[in-house]
Design a protein around this motif. Sequence first.
Motif, mmCIF file in Angstrom:
data_model
loop_
_atom_site.group_PDB
_atom_site.id
_atom_site.type_symbol
_atom_site.label_atom_id
_atom_site.label_comp_id
_atom_site.label_asym_id
_atom_site.label_seq_id
_atom_site.Cartn_x
_atom_site.Cartn_y
_atom_site.Cartn_z
ATOM 1 N N LEU A 83 -54.714 -6.059 -42.678
ATOM 2 C CA LEU A 83 -54.820 -7.321 -43.416
ATOM 3 C C LEU A 83 -55.244 -8.457 -42.488
ATOM 4 C CD1 LEU A 83 -51.638 -7.102 -45.678
ATOM 5 C CD2 LEU A 83 -54.012 -6.668 -46.336
ATOM 6 N N LEU A 128 -47.625 -7.989 -54.328
ATOM 7 C CA LEU A 128 -47.565 -9.444 -54.221
ATOM 8 C C LEU A 128 -47.306 -9.900 -52.793
ATOM 9 C CD1 LEU A 128 -45.711 -10.441 -57.497
ATOM 10 C CD2 LEU A 128 -48.102 -10.783 -56.932
ATOM 11 N N GLY A 129 -46.706 -9.055 -51.968
ATOM 12 C CA GLY A 129 -46.524 -9.393 -50.558
ATOM 13 C C GLY A 129 -47.883 -9.527 -49.874
ATOM 14 N N VAL A 182 -50.683 -10.258 -51.368
ATOM 15 C CA VAL A 182 -51.308 -11.463 -51.924
ATOM 16 C C VAL A 182 -50.809 -12.699 -51.186
ATOM 17 C CG1 VAL A 182 -51.536 -12.895 -53.985
ATOM 18 C CG2 VAL A 182 -51.545 -10.402 -54.197
ATOM 19 N N ALA A 183 -49.485 -12.781 -51.005
ATOM 20 C CA ALA A 183 -48.896 -13.960 -50.349
ATOM 21 C C ALA A 183 -49.397 -14.074 -48.914
ATOM 22 C CB ALA A 183 -47.373 -13.863 -50.376
ATOM 23 N N ALA A 184 -49.600 -12.936 -48.259
ATOM 24 C CA ALA A 184 -50.007 -12.963 -46.857
ATOM 25 C C ALA A 184 -51.455 -13.411 -46.700
ATOM 26 C CB ALA A 184 -49.804 -11.584 -46.236
ATOM 27 N N LEU A 185 -52.313 -13.085 -47.656
ATOM 28 C CA LEU A 185 -53.741 -13.165 -47.396
ATOM 29 C C LEU A 185 -54.528 -14.109 -48.303
ATOM 30 C CD1 LEU A 185 -55.037 -11.471 -45.206
ATOM 31 C CD2 LEU A 185 -55.923 -9.930 -46.947
ATOM 32 N N ALA A 186 -54.148 -14.224 -49.563
ATOM 33 C CA ALA A 186 -55.061 -14.808 -50.545
ATOM 34 C C ALA A 186 -55.096 -16.331 -50.489
ATOM 35 C CB ALA A 186 -54.653 -14.368 -51.949
ATOM 36 N N ASP A 187 -56.242 -16.887 -50.918
ATOM 37 C CA ASP A 187 -56.344 -18.319 -51.177
ATOM 38 C C ASP A 187 -56.126 -18.588 -52.657
ATOM 39 O OD1 ASP A 187 -57.099 -19.118 -48.491
ATOM 40 O OD2 ASP A 187 -58.949 -18.035 -48.885
ATOM 41 N N VAL A 211 -52.824 -19.965 -54.234
ATOM 42 C CA VAL A 211 -51.739 -19.025 -53.926
ATOM 43 C C VAL A 211 -50.387 -19.717 -53.775
ATOM 44 C CG1 VAL A 211 -52.126 -19.003 -51.411
ATOM 45 C CG2 VAL A 211 -51.149 -16.999 -52.551
ATOM 46 N N ALA A 212 -50.340 -20.875 -53.107
ATOM 47 C CA ALA A 212 -49.038 -21.512 -52.870
ATOM 48 C C ALA A 212 -48.408 -21.942 -54.192
ATOM 49 C CB ALA A 212 -49.200 -22.707 -51.937
ATOM 50 N N PHE A 219 -46.963 -18.884 -56.192
ATOM 51 C CA PHE A 219 -45.648 -18.358 -55.801
ATOM 52 C C PHE A 219 -44.551 -19.410 -55.981
ATOM 53 C CE2 PHE A 219 -48.273 -15.134 -53.768
ATOM 54 C CZ PHE A 219 -47.567 -13.989 -54.120
ATOM 55 N N MET A 242 -42.840 -5.857 -43.587
ATOM 56 C CA MET A 242 -43.066 -5.947 -45.025
ATOM 57 C C MET A 242 -43.307 -7.394 -45.401
ATOM 58 S SD MET A 242 -39.951 -3.631 -46.314
ATOM 59 C CE MET A 242 -38.834 -4.729 -45.496
ATOM 60 N N PRO A 243 -44.509 -7.745 -45.862
ATOM 61 C CA PRO A 243 -44.706 -9.119 -46.284
ATOM 62 C C PRO A 243 -43.903 -9.392 -47.551
ATOM 63 C CG PRO A 243 -46.691 -7.825 -46.674
ATOM 64 C CD PRO A 243 -45.708 -6.924 -46.013
ATOM 65 N N PRO A 244 -42.970 -10.344 -47.525
ATOM 66 C CA PRO A 244 -42.215 -10.664 -48.733
ATOM 67 C C PRO A 244 -43.073 -11.476 -49.689
ATOM 68 C CG PRO A 244 -41.528 -12.080 -46.942
ATOM 69 C CD PRO A 244 -42.581 -11.180 -46.384
ATOM 70 N N PRO A 245 -42.731 -11.516 -50.985
ATOM 71 C CA PRO A 245 -43.546 -12.262 -51.940
ATOM 72 C C PRO A 245 -43.288 -13.768 -51.848
ATOM 73 C CG PRO A 245 -41.729 -11.212 -53.074
ATOM 74 C CD PRO A 245 -41.625 -10.811 -51.634
ATOM 75 N N SER A 246 -43.507 -14.321 -50.670
ATOM 76 C CA SER A 246 -43.405 -15.769 -50.492
ATOM 77 C C SER A 246 -44.432 -16.139 -49.434
ATOM 78 C CB SER A 246 -41.986 -16.145 -50.057
ATOM 79 O OG SER A 246 -41.975 -16.631 -48.740
ATOM 80 N N VAL A 247 -45.177 -17.211 -49.678
ATOM 81 C CA VAL A 247 -46.377 -17.464 -48.883
ATOM 82 C C VAL A 247 -46.043 -17.698 -47.403
ATOM 83 C CG1 VAL A 247 -48.348 -19.001 -48.576
ATOM 84 C CG2 VAL A 247 -47.668 -18.278 -50.870
ATOM 85 N N ALA A 253 -43.399 -16.928 -45.547
ATOM 86 C CA ALA A 253 -42.843 -15.757 -44.861
ATOM 87 C C ALA A 253 -43.895 -14.658 -44.703
ATOM 88 C CB ALA A 253 -41.633 -15.238 -45.629
ATOM 89 N N ALA A 254 -44.728 -14.457 -45.732
ATOM 90 C CA ALA A 254 -45.742 -13.410 -45.661
ATOM 91 C C ALA A 254 -46.795 -13.745 -44.603
ATOM 92 C CB ALA A 254 -46.399 -13.210 -47.026
ATOM 93 N N ARG A 255 -47.145 -15.037 -44.483
ATOM 94 C CA ARG A 255 -48.146 -15.420 -43.464
ATOM 95 C C ARG A 255 -47.571 -15.223 -42.063
ATOM 96 N NH1 ARG A 255 -52.948 -18.132 -46.540
ATOM 97 N NH2 ARG A 255 -52.322 -16.955 -48.351
ATOM 98 N N LEU A 258 -47.893 -11.691 -41.188
ATOM 99 C CA LEU A 258 -49.270 -11.335 -40.855
ATOM 100 C C LEU A 258 -49.629 -11.798 -39.436
ATOM 101 C CD1 LEU A 258 -51.495 -9.917 -42.400
ATOM 102 C CD2 LEU A 258 -52.465 -12.140 -42.915
#
Lengths: 323, 325
Positions: free
Chosen positions: A195, A216-217, A219-224, A240-241, A244, B254-259, B261-263, B266
């Motif tokens: 990723l 969704l993890g 998505v949160a890590a990467l998407a705009d 994205v922000a 969520f 594990m990226p959690p479903p929160s922006v 924390a997931a960033r 990464l």
Amino acid sequence: MSAPLLSVRGLTAELGSGAQRVTALRAVDFDVRRGEITAIVGESGSGKSTAAMALARLNEGPQGAFSGEVRFDGMDVLSLNSRALRSLRGQGIAMVFQDAAAALNPCETIGDQIAEAMVVHKARDWRAARAHAIELLGEVGMPEPARRAGLYPHEMSGGQRQRAMIALGLACDPALLIADEPTTALDVTVQGQILALLKSIVARRDMGLILITHDLGVVAALADQVLVMYAGRIVEAAPVAEFFDAPHHPYSGDMITAASVALDAGGRLATIPGRPPHSGDVGESCAYAPRCARASNQCRAALPSLEPHGTRRRACFHPLDDA
Amino acid sequence: MTGPLVQIENLTVRYPLGGGLGARGVLGLAPTNLEVQRGELLAIVGESGSGKTTLGRAMLRLIPAEGAIHFDGTEIIGLGRRELAQMRSRMQMIFQDPYSSLNPQKTVGRTLSEVLAHVGIPRAERRARAEELLSQVGLGADAYPRLPRAFSGGQRQRIAIARALATGPDLVVADEPVSALDVSVQAQVVNLLLDLKAERGLTMVFISHDLGLVSAIADRIGVMYFGRLVEIGPAARLSRSPAHPYTALLNDSMPPPSVAAARATLEAAAQTGAVELPSLMDPPRGCPFAPRCGHASASCRETPPALHPHPAGGLVACHHPLNTD
């Protein structure tokens, strides 16, 4: 703001034949800009992969027909002749698939496969193409790229194969990369690296990236921006922000709750009742209504349209921001 | 009877390489000791190639293994075919892929009836028992005459669960039972397993790659790496303060479903280079995780660490465990 790289309007897909024919996509609208990562999220049968393949008309034929408009870099993709379409694929739009072991040719070395794409699409001579293949393998973080260019897919680990497939996707300098579940088949400690690689490629090459995923993890890590699909339609589209922070569509909210995986007071995980509808199993009412805690008679009688609301769009009669 | 339901001593699995005389083998499961307590939900987590499925299958004697497995006091590796067949009804498996684990040519009713016949249920009672099982897993009696292809993935996994329960087992080993299912359906099937476990007092071994999921549902978690159990302990302790650096890496991957924390996840992943598992053909002398480990010392590369008690509970195989205070 510059014109979008990709602009999709009213994209509708009919797939299958005879009694099996279904409307797999209905009136899908979205834009993708250079340097931007768009995530399309959904479950099986939601139309997310159909939409991605339709952009390069990969699922076209006797069993697949599209209507609507797909404009890519000024071209009207749905009316291109087969020659122009061939040049679009690879050079304009490239794909990275989930299962690299199945997508790569098992009988040809990685370096040769990447070089072949350049020779076919860009008429480069073989030696230059082969040398550039090694550069690309280096760009995607393959250790010892010159040596690994001579390996066959089965001689590599899953993470290396996925890196090789990304290098193959980049071979003809596409402006848009479509990655369909690119990390689903990988171990979690490798997933983050792939990723991060995709993110750095998008920034460095100023490309567009469409990321198809159910996670969704990721998505949160990467998407705009996020597009949520359900039963062949976009039901929510949002930055994205904001997505969520405060999802508007009840399906988005239920998915985010389910993804946080925690037991409630009764010792059970949060669930969404029922199951996703079959591909194309859609009528003239909200497809999520049978599973939705907020559904009313209106939802069961009419189809909510995708309406703009601030920075997002949503298709719901009772969105979550309505108290 | 008290004591653990399953007690494993030096359980070892070797996969043969090539054929013929003098063929070498690779160690799919290094000698492993493990107890499964009555009524507990023990999760085994690890990535592909970690040996978690090998451990699950060896535990039920589905694949050849060395060592000893005491099931409710009876050692089963030495059992003959007939005695083993009797024990089998007390231990059942649920497989990952409900599309391949059900016979597509047999109706649901026939699949269940065959199992019921095997455990001695009279013919006249089988249909009623099968329908009762179907209702316990949330399917109607109308499922009985139908073929697996009529069902969705989640429903097929419910059928596979009903089949496992048909023998009235004490132990169920579920190998990635929800990984093939849609996200919104996964939680439904997990809840069903939790309900059935509570109602029937089952002991469950839940094999998964998903540390987040098992942290929520398990009593204890065992973490495997390269065919070895590297950490085992209470679920809350492992997810809150992991002792093995590999457990910590899994937790942080594990990226959690929160922006935000997931960033951060990464960013951390981008810092670590491409790393590979050691080769099974040429296993390292010391700790197999040492090449990827930020805490590795010379002793880690020389001497493989054995499982030792950790001050906060459980066991860890590490020369430099984390969170010891």
